[in-house]
Design a protein around this motif. Structure first.
Motif, PDB file in Angstrom:
ATOM      1  N   ALA A   1       0.744  -1.113  -0.178  1.00 24.71           N
ATOM      2  CA  ALA A   1      -0.033   0.016  -0.005  1.00 24.71           C
ATOM      3  C   ALA A   1       0.873   1.165   0.020  1.00 24.71           C
ATOM      4  O   ALA A   1       0.367   2.323  -0.787  1.00 24.71           O
ATOM      5  N   TYR A   2       1.950   1.217   0.678  1.00 22.42           N
ATOM      6  CA  TYR A   2       2.807   2.333   0.760  1.00 22.42           C
ATOM      7  C   TYR A   2       3.473   2.654  -0.543  1.00 22.42           C
ATOM      8  O   TYR A   2       3.694   3.720  -1.004  1.00 22.42           O
ATOM      9  N   GLU A   3       3.979   1.454  -1.122  1.00 20.64           N
ATOM     10  CA  GLU A   3       4.617   1.572  -2.791  1.00 20.64           C
ATOM     11  C   GLU A   3       3.555   2.146  -3.693  1.00 20.64           C
ATOM     12  O   GLU A   3       4.034   3.035  -4.405  1.00 20.64           O
ATOM     13  N   GLU A   4       2.352   1.850  -3.434  1.00 20.91           N
ATOM     14  CA  GLU A   4       1.478   2.214  -4.403  1.00 20.91           C
ATOM     15  C   GLU A   4       1.161   3.925  -4.170  1.00 20.91           C
ATOM     16  O   GLU A   4       0.731   4.419  -5.174  1.00 20.91           O
ATOM     17  N   ALA A   5       1.264   4.519  -2.808  1.00 16.62           N
ATOM     18  CA  ALA A   5       0.883   5.514  -2.517  1.00 16.62           C
ATOM     19  C   ALA A   5       2.141   6.394  -2.947  1.00 16.62           C
ATOM     20  O   ALA A   5       2.279   7.777  -2.592  1.00 16.62           O
ATOM     21  N   GLY A   6       3.409   5.727  -2.921  1.00 15.45           N
ATOM     22  CA  GLY A   6       4.744   6.504  -3.593  1.00 15.45           C
ATOM     23  C   GLY A   6       5.334   7.024  -2.404  1.00 15.45           C
ATOM     24  O   GLY A   6       6.157   8.016  -2.333  1.00 15.45           O
ATOM     25  N   MET A   7       5.048   6.099  -1.305  1.00 12.12           N
ATOM     26  CA  MET A   7       5.835   6.369   0.090  1.00 12.12           C
ATOM     27  C   MET A   7       6.504   5.027   0.460  1.00 12.12           C
ATOM     28  O   MET A   7       6.320   3.901   0.001  1.00 12.12           O
ATOM     29  N   THR A   8       7.357   5.183   1.628  1.00 13.03           N
ATOM     30  CA  THR A   8       8.261   4.335   1.896  1.00 13.03           C
ATOM     31  C   THR A   8       7.883   3.903   3.369  1.00 13.03           C
ATOM     32  O   THR A   8       7.427   4.743   4.285  1.00 13.03           O
ATOM     33  N   VAL A   9       8.107   2.677   3.905  1.00 11.69           N
ATOM     34  CA  VAL A   9       7.788   2.375   5.415  1.00 11.69           C
ATOM     35  C   VAL A   9       8.883   1.232   5.766  1.00 11.69           C
ATOM     36  O   VAL A   9       9.358   0.329   5.102  1.00 11.69           O
TER      37      VAL A   9
END
Length: 475
Positions: free
Chosen positions: A342-350
């Motif tokens: 979900a984070y990769e799809e939103a252009g973020m990293t976790v």
């Protein structure tokens, strides 16, 4: 209970007063006794000097004169005997008295005691005998015996005892008054609390299920007031538990009753979508999104009602079927891995930043999963493209702190304290949320004796921490 408390206080007061009065009376008696004995012993020593001079000069006039004057002044009898025990001068001592004979024999053989008696008592004899040898060393020329009256000394002792007794009874009476006031002051709030609890219990809803007992059967030991209060609290706890269950059931029934019409409405809107004119498509889309939002709000209310139910209270006792502990490190790793797409799809990293060792917390695993899902969802939705989110675990001796920190857009400082308020949405919040996520997470943390706090990161971003109790050995 007041009677018992009063008796206990008075017993302690009597012991305290007696502990002061009895030693004081004994000390007073001892002091007066020693004063009488030392005075008469000094007088006996003085008479021995006069008697020694009279025996040397064979002139008894001065000795007899002083003995008579002494008798007139103190009403005490004086006896002087020579080395053979024969009477040399006497103002009224009974020389045939065995006690007198024995004491004079002890003095002439230098075997008499020179210590004062321990203390006089009011019922002791009216005379005290004090003897002193005539002469020094091994050369004993006779003995002097004073038969002193103890009447005045015993009267002084009785007067002092009466004064001490009066003071003790006065102190005891004062303490009784204080104890009465203290017992009323201590028990008045207890009685008022018991009445208030009973009144409050009457105003609460009655039991809504037959599975739980509605009467208190547990027996208590102790004072009647405390037992009544304990029974009132038990009754109130059952009633409050039933009220909590009723509230929880009401939310569930309401959500279920509303969800069906909403589902039917969504189906009707979907069927109407094909005939909606182009100019009304935007309004149709907004209506459909509002239905989705209502569904999310209903689900959030149901989860919030469950989260706000105290653990082990009412229907929440079902939580006892779940293990009351979990490894925070393992749960964090699992949730970070689950949210990675979900984070990769939103252009973020976790990423997860955690200690090497385990960090067990006294919280069921499903509750910690719900909390982390809320925090990660919140960061994924609102942090913004390009933001980095870290989930940190810090294990202490008493608490384990799980923090979700991002460097996204954050919120304005005035909104930080409002983010855990129901239905509150920040100015920068994206569309589609219900405003119940963080309140649910905060309620879950509080339910298991934890705490959720929201803060800002420097220079920008949001920092949400959940402090949870460490699992103790044996729990």
């Amino acid at each position: 209970m007041r009677r018992r408390l009063l008796v206990i206080l008075l017993v302690f007061a009597a012991l305290a007063v007696s502990g002061l009065a009895v030693p004081l009376a004994a000390s007073s008696s001892t002091g007066r006794t020693q004063q009488l004995w030392f005075d008469r012993y000094v007088d006996a020593e003085w008479f021995s000097e006069l008697a020694e001079e009279a025996m040397t000069t064979d002139d008894r006039q001065t000795l007899l004169l002083e003995m008579r004057r002494y008798h007139t002044l103190y009403s005490d009898q004086v006896l002087v005997v020579d080395a053979a025990g024969s009477e040399f001068a006497n103002t009224g001592v009974d020389v045939e008295d065995p006690a007198v004979v024995q004491l004079l024999a002890d003095v002439r053989s230098n075997r008499h005691s020179v210590q004062p008696p321990r203390r006089l008592r009011t019922w002791d004899p009216d005379t005290m005998r004090i003897a002193h040898p005539i002469g020094a060393g091994m050369q004993m020329e006779g003995a002097v015996l004073i038969e002193a009256s103890t009447v005045r000394a015993k009267r002084d002792i009785a007067d002092r005892w009466a004064l001490i007794a009066l003071g003790a009874w006065t102190a005891l009476a004062l303490f009784t008054g204080v104890a009465l006031g203290l017992s009323r002051w201590v028990l008045r709030p207890l009685a008022k609390l018991s009445r208030s609890v009973a009144v409050l219990t009457e105003t609460l809803p009655k039991a809504v299920t037959q599975a739980r007992p509605t009467s208190v059967t547990q027996r208590y030991e102790g004072p009647p007031e405390v037992k009544d209060l304990a029974r009132s609290f038990d009754t109130m706890a059952l009633a409050v538990g039933d009220a909590v269950d009723a509230q929880r059931q009401l939310v569930a029934d309401t959500a279920h009753a509303i969800r069906n019409p909403l589902a039917a409405l969504a189906i009707r809107l979907e069927s109407l979508g094909r005939v909606i004119p182009d100019q009304a498509q935007e309004s149709f889309r907004r209506a459909s999104s509002q239905i989705d939002r209502l569904k999310a709000v209903l689900d959030g209310l149901l989860r919030l009602a469950v989260a706000e139910t105290p653990a082990g209270f009412g229907a929440a006792q079902a939580d006892s079927d779940w293990p009351s502990r979990c490894d925070a490190v393992r749960v964090v790793e699992d949730r970070v891995d689950a949210w990675q797409p979900a984070y990769e799809e939103a252009g973020m990293t976790v990423a997860a930043v955690m200690p090497m060792e385990e960090a067990e917390v006294a919280v069921p695993e499903d509750a910690l999963v719900q909390i982390l899902d809320v925090l990660l969802s919140n960061s994924c939705r609102y942090a913004g493209i390009g933001a980095r989110t870290e989930v940190r675990v810090h294990a202490g001796t008493r608490w384990v702190t799980v923090s979700v920190v991002d460097d996204g857009v954050g919120v304005i400082p005035d909104e930080l304290d409002k983010l855990t308020t129901r239905f509150y949405r920040g100015a920068s919040a994206a569309a589609g949320g219900s405003g119940l996520g963080l309140p649910i997470a905060a309620a879950l943390a509080q339910r298991y004796h934890g705490e959720l706090t929201v803060g800002a990161t420097v220079p920008n971003g949001l920092h949400i921490s959940v402090r949870l109790p460490v699992r103790r050995s044996g729990r």
